[in-house]
Design a protein around this motif. Structure first.
Motif, PDB file in Angstrom:
ATOM      1  N   ALA A 170       0.821  -1.222   0.000  1.00  0.00           N
ATOM      2  CA  ALA A 170       0.000   0.000   0.000  1.00  0.00           C
ATOM      3  C   ALA A 170       0.850   1.266   0.000  1.00  0.00           C
ATOM      4  CB  ALA A 170      -0.960  -0.009   1.190  1.00  0.00           C
ATOM      5  N   GLN A 173       0.134   4.943  -3.208  1.00  0.00           N
ATOM      6  CA  GLN A 173      -0.774   6.072  -3.051  1.00  0.00           C
ATOM      7  C   GLN A 173      -0.045   7.315  -2.543  1.00  0.00           C
ATOM      8  OE1 GLN A 173      -3.478   5.885   0.437  1.00  0.00           O
ATOM      9  NE2 GLN A 173      -2.517   3.922   0.894  1.00  0.00           N
ATOM     10  N   ARG A 179       0.234   5.355 -11.604  1.00  0.00           N
ATOM     11  CA  ARG A 179       0.451   3.964 -11.232  1.00  0.00           C
ATOM     12  C   ARG A 179       1.098   3.175 -12.353  1.00  0.00           C
ATOM     13  NH1 ARG A 179      -0.492   5.499  -7.534  1.00  0.00           N
ATOM     14  NH2 ARG A 179      -2.325   4.932  -6.321  1.00  0.00           N
ATOM     15  N   GLU A 200      -3.350  -2.402  -2.549  1.00  0.00           N
ATOM     16  CA  GLU A 200      -3.679  -1.032  -2.919  1.00  0.00           C
ATOM     17  C   GLU A 200      -4.978  -0.574  -2.256  1.00  0.00           C
ATOM     18  OE1 GLU A 200      -2.553   1.230  -5.636  1.00  0.00           O
ATOM     19  OE2 GLU A 200      -0.646   0.141  -5.586  1.00  0.00           O
ATOM     20  N   PHE A 252      -6.872   0.885 -11.894  1.00  0.00           N
ATOM     21  CA  PHE A 252      -5.716   0.079 -11.499  1.00  0.00           C
ATOM     22  C   PHE A 252      -5.703  -1.259 -12.225  1.00  0.00           C
ATOM     23  CE2 PHE A 252      -3.332  -2.746  -8.581  1.00  0.00           C
ATOM     24  CZ  PHE A 252      -2.120  -2.080  -8.660  1.00  0.00           C
TER      25      PHE A 252
END
Length: 316
Positions: A170, A173, A179, A200, A252
């Motif tokens: 994670a 972000q 991404r 994520e 994503f």
């Protein structure tokens, strides 16, 4: 340097002092007892040992992480126990990079349950995590590097180091919304038959669903460990900046499918998602077969595991 951080977009830079306080245990300390919801239901001494290591041999920031994402303790267990079993049949992996995995608790615990230790690298841009890595580390195969994902990527690029397994915890972000760049760099550091898992936090095209997921996480799970005032404080002073770097779930998945031959959603807990990605179909199939079904309390699961792409076949 091949990769550079975008300072204008980085929540990691803006929130540096808050994360330092978290890592040093000055704020947001879980009040309730961290425990596994499955430990007493499964007769597995290795699983029990692994979960005890995650809870007991970890620093404040990793404990905060466990207390912030519903059933992440159980999910990390599922991944690591599966890796152990796969490595007992052959050398499924010999090297592992945990991207921004705090003080390396998960990697250190994995090496303690493996019959033969492997090289496991943990990096963190928070220097306060290093002392907990040192305090709890008992293996010469575990390594800690202080630095951001981009800085450690460049270090690994210079060393021509590749990894059989990469787990992103994670982290992306905090570095803006590009991404495609982040995942591309992970792919460049994977060995030829390497696999990656991406944890994520993601937005949803339905804003109301994202709000529901956030509320469910905070007021059903996190309230077990934090006061209402602490939850509201984090929302106001940390999450607003962190959410600026989020993609939607669909965005994503499109990114992963554009870079990998095989992609699967393997876990969901509120607005956190875990994806498996690799170009090696044989390893992809073996891993999916080994991990089985996730343990997740029903109230926190909004999406079931699903195969997204396998070779030329795209399933959604």
């Amino acid at each position: 340097m091949e990769a550079e951080i975008n300072n204008d977009l980085s929540a990691m830079i803006k929130l540096k002092e808050n994360f330092k306080d978290l890592a040093e245990g000055n704020i947001q300390i879980p009040k309730g007892k961290l425990n596994s919801r499955i430990k007493n239901c499964i007769d597995d001494k290795v699983l029990s040992l692994y979960q005890d290591l995650l809870i007991n041999d970890s620093g404040p920031l990793f404990k905060h992480f466990l207390a912030s994402i519903p059933n992440i303790l159980e999910e990390l267990s599922r991944i690591s126990i599966s890796l152990k079993k796969l490595n007992e049949s052959d050398d499924f992996l010999c090297s592992y990079w945990e991207i921004e995995a705090f003080d390396g608790t998960n990697g250190r615990a994995l090496n303690k349950i493996l019959k033969t230790e492997i090289n496991i690298l943990t990096n963190s841009p928070n220097f306060s995590n290093k002392k907990y890595f040192i305090n709890y580390n008992s293996s010469g195969k575990n390594y800690f590097e202080f630095g951001t994902f981009f800085e450690i990527y460049d270090l690994m690029f210079q060393k021509k180091q590749f990894f059989d397994f990469i787990y992103e915890m994670a982290a992306f972000q905090f570095y803006g919304r590009d991404r495609y760049e982040h995942v591309s760099l992970v792919k460049k550091r994977l060995a030829k038959r390497g696999i990656a898992i991406f944890l994520e936090k993601l937005m949803n095209s339905d804003e109301n669903e994202f709000i529901l997921q956030e509320d469910t996480k905070d007021w059903i799970y996190k309230k077990r460990f934090f006061s209402e005032e602490e939850i509201i404080w984090k929302r106001k002073f940390m999450l607003e900046d962190m959410h600026k770097g989020l993609l939607t779930k669909n965005e994503f998945e499109i990114t992963l499918c554009s870079l990998f031959e095989n992609v699967a959603l393997i876990w969901n807990s509120t607005n956190f998602y875990e994806y498996l990605a690799t170009n090696d179909t044989e390893k992809f199939d073996r891993f999916l077969c080994e991990i089985g079904d996730p343990y997740i309390e029903t109230v926190f699961q909004f999406y079931m595991p699903v195969l997204i792409k396998r070779g030329a076949n795209v399933y959604k």
